[in-house]
Design a protein around this motif. Structure first.
Motif, PDB file in Angstrom:
ATOM      1  N   ALA A 117     -12.866  19.964   2.801  1.00 54.41           N
ATOM      2  CA  ALA A 117     -13.523  19.607   1.544  1.00 54.41           C
ATOM      3  C   ALA A 117     -14.731  18.702   1.788  1.00 54.41           C
ATOM      4  O   ALA A 117     -15.755  18.816   1.094  1.00 54.41           O
ATOM      5  N   THR A 118     -14.606  17.808   2.752  1.00 56.95           N
ATOM      6  CA  THR A 118     -15.739  16.938   3.077  1.00 56.95           C
ATOM      7  C   THR A 118     -16.881  17.747   3.668  1.00 56.95           C
ATOM      8  O   THR A 118     -18.053  17.523   3.332  1.00 56.95           O
ATOM      9  N   ILE A 119     -16.560  18.692   4.542  1.00 61.04           N
ATOM     10  CA  ILE A 119     -17.596  19.551   5.121  1.00 61.04           C
ATOM     11  C   ILE A 119     -18.311  20.321   4.010  1.00 61.04           C
ATOM     12  O   ILE A 119     -19.544  20.446   4.003  1.00 61.04           O
ATOM     13  N   THR A 120     -17.546  20.820   3.055  1.00 60.98           N
ATOM     14  CA  THR A 120     -18.142  21.556   1.937  1.00 60.98           C
ATOM     15  C   THR A 120     -19.074  20.666   1.122  1.00 60.98           C
ATOM     16  O   THR A 120     -20.183  21.078   0.738  1.00 60.98           O
ATOM     17  N   ARG A 121     -18.623  19.437   0.838  1.00 61.78           N
ATOM     18  CA  ARG A 121     -19.459  18.504   0.071  1.00 61.78           C
ATOM     19  C   ARG A 121     -20.733  18.171   0.833  1.00 61.78           C
ATOM     20  O   ARG A 121     -21.833  18.127   0.247  1.00 61.78           O
ATOM     21  N   LEU A 122     -20.629  17.947   2.134  1.00 66.36           N
ATOM     22  CA  LEU A 122     -21.812  17.634   2.930  1.00 66.36           C
ATOM     23  C   LEU A 122     -22.756  18.827   3.002  1.00 66.36           C
ATOM     24  O   LEU A 122     -23.988  18.654   3.032  1.00 66.36           O
TER      25      LEU A 122
END
Length: 456
Positions: A117-122
């Motif tokens: 999810a963090t990778i997606t947000r970044l």
């Protein structure tokens, strides 16, 4: 058109990406030297688990380097009381990104890499034109940039590692003709043999020597040697370990007398321009950084000498492909002479995270001390409880002097690895900047804060 303030944040963005209105994603991956040291033969030891957990929560410093147009990736949500305190001070707060799961023993970059999810947000931020701005760049931060699509607001890991080696610093000082302690840079066992022979000659006339790991940090990877027996034991140990690699990464120097430790910071732009940011007195104990005191008491000639050194060092770094923040450790000898280049830290430094609040709260007519206080705790401490304990000695909207807390996460970090037991106490670190109108007032405030924290 929005008129941007002239502050360290906008100047940093201009240097890193060429425009003051960029949006950065800050990443506080402190002690990146641990990644650079992988595969290198030196003295660096392994941090204790609780110590590692505290260092990893130094990521919260990045809150005060960012502004409302930026983002910060943190291991955990900050204490709500602490965020309220920063807002009460009128500070701009960035948008915060928290990975879904954090491990106290992992650096924040690893938490981000482990969370889809963090990778997606970044990746979304990358599409919006944001840049990734780490504390320092290792292969982990390159992986995060690659997987998210964020552009690095920094050189690649290979360049950052190369210019942060103490071997690079020593050889650069030789190349530029900058005064430094007698010593040797050692890439190979043969060079170490030569250095040890020279060190024996120094010991024979009652001089001390110091052996430094090329990527040591915060007092780790350094050995002060006073006897030939200890030097011999250390030499044999390293020689055994180097038998297969046939290379080492060490600096051997005379331990020179000093009147003061200094740290000065400058910024190198992508175009190679060098701008000096500040000079501070560094407070150390046994090679371990304890804080800074500023403004520093130096003559105009000494400041000019450091400024000239910064321009020459920065120009050489730019020639080797580096741009960004540079912190340089220096010494003042007992006669007032300078050793202007002890080592280079081509990454963010502790002072980097003080720059915005220093300009706001510790300007002309003020003296300041940036340091950390150790708290002995049995249970986690809420920021609001700390604020009540330090009422009257903390900076707020109504006071110009006192303590400004610039990292609260490190107070409770060691408690996260204690386990379920409530019988064992743990040490927390409270980082802050004490601001006063005079040196006497500064000492009195520091003493009062220390006394109150002793009974928490």
């Amino acid at each position: 058109m929005r008129v941007l303030p002239d502050n360290f944040n906008t100047r940093l963005k201009s240097a890193l990406v060429g425009t003051a209105d960029a949006s950065l994603v800050f990443l506080g991956n402190f002690e990146v030297e641990g990644q650079w040291a992988i595969g290198e033969l030196g003295l660096r030891g392994i941090a204790l688990e609780t110590g590692r957990a505290v260092v990893n929560r130094m990521d919260e410093f990045a809150l005060l380097l960012a502004t409302e147009t930026d983002h910060v990736v943190l291991k955990q949500d900050p204490d709500e009381g602490y965020l309220g305190y920063l807002a009460d001070l009128g500070l701009e707060l960035p948008r915060i990104i928290i990975p879904g799961r954090q491990d106290p023993h992992r650096v924040v970059t690893e938490d981000a890499l482990a969370d889809p999810a963090t990778i997606t947000r970044l990746a979304q931020l990358a599409n919006e034109g944001c840049w990734l701005s780490p504390h320092g760049v290792s292969t982990l931060e390159e992986q995060l940039a690659g997987r998210s699509g964020l552009r690095l607001a920094a050189p690649g890991a290979a360049i950052c590692k190369a210019v942060n080696s103490k071997i690079y610093s020593r050889r650069l000082a030789d190349e530029l003709g900058l005064r430094q302690a007698p010593g040797w840079a050692c890439d190979t066992p043969a060079e170490l043999d030569e250095a040890v022979a020279g060190a024996r000659a120094l010991l024979a006339v009652d001089r001390k020597v110091v052996v430094k790991d090329a990527f040591g940090v915060s007092g780790k990877g350094i050995a002060v040697i006073e006897t030939e027996d200890r030097l011999g034991r250390l030499h044999r140990m390293i020689a055994r370990r180097a038998a297969e690699q046939r290379r080492v990464g060490l600096v051997v120097e005379e331990w020179v007398p000093k009147a003061a430790d200094l740290n000065y910071q400058f910024t190198v732009s992508r175009a190679g321009a060098v701008r000096i940011d500040f000079v501070k007195q560094a407070l150390t104990d046994g090679g371990v950084h304890k804080g800074h005191r500023f403004p520093v008491s130096l003559t105009a000639a000494q400041l000019d000498e450091l400024g000239e050194a910064a321009q020459r060092i920065g120009g050489r770094l730019a020639g080797d492909g580096y741009f960004g923040v540079v912190g340089v450790d220096a010494l003042v000898d007992p006669e007032g002479g300078l050793f202007p280049l002890v080592e280079i830290n081509a990454r963010n430094n502790m002072s980097t995270y003080q720059a915005l609040v220093q300009a706001t709260f510790a300007g002309a007519g003020k003296v300041a001390l940036a340091r950390h206080y150790v708290l002995r705790l049995r249970t986690e401490l809420a920021f609001d409880d700390l604020r009540r304990l330090l009422h009257g000695v903390m900076i707020d909207r109504n006071t110009e002097c006192g303590l400004l807390v610039n990292n609260f996460a490190t107070v409770n970090a060691a408690g996260a690895v204690r386990g379920a037991s409530t019988e064992r106490s743990f040490d927390g670190r409270l980082y802050g900047m004490v601001v006063a109108r005079s040196s006497d007032e500064l000492t009195a405030l520091d003493d009062e804060i220390t006394a109150r924290l002793a009974v928490v």
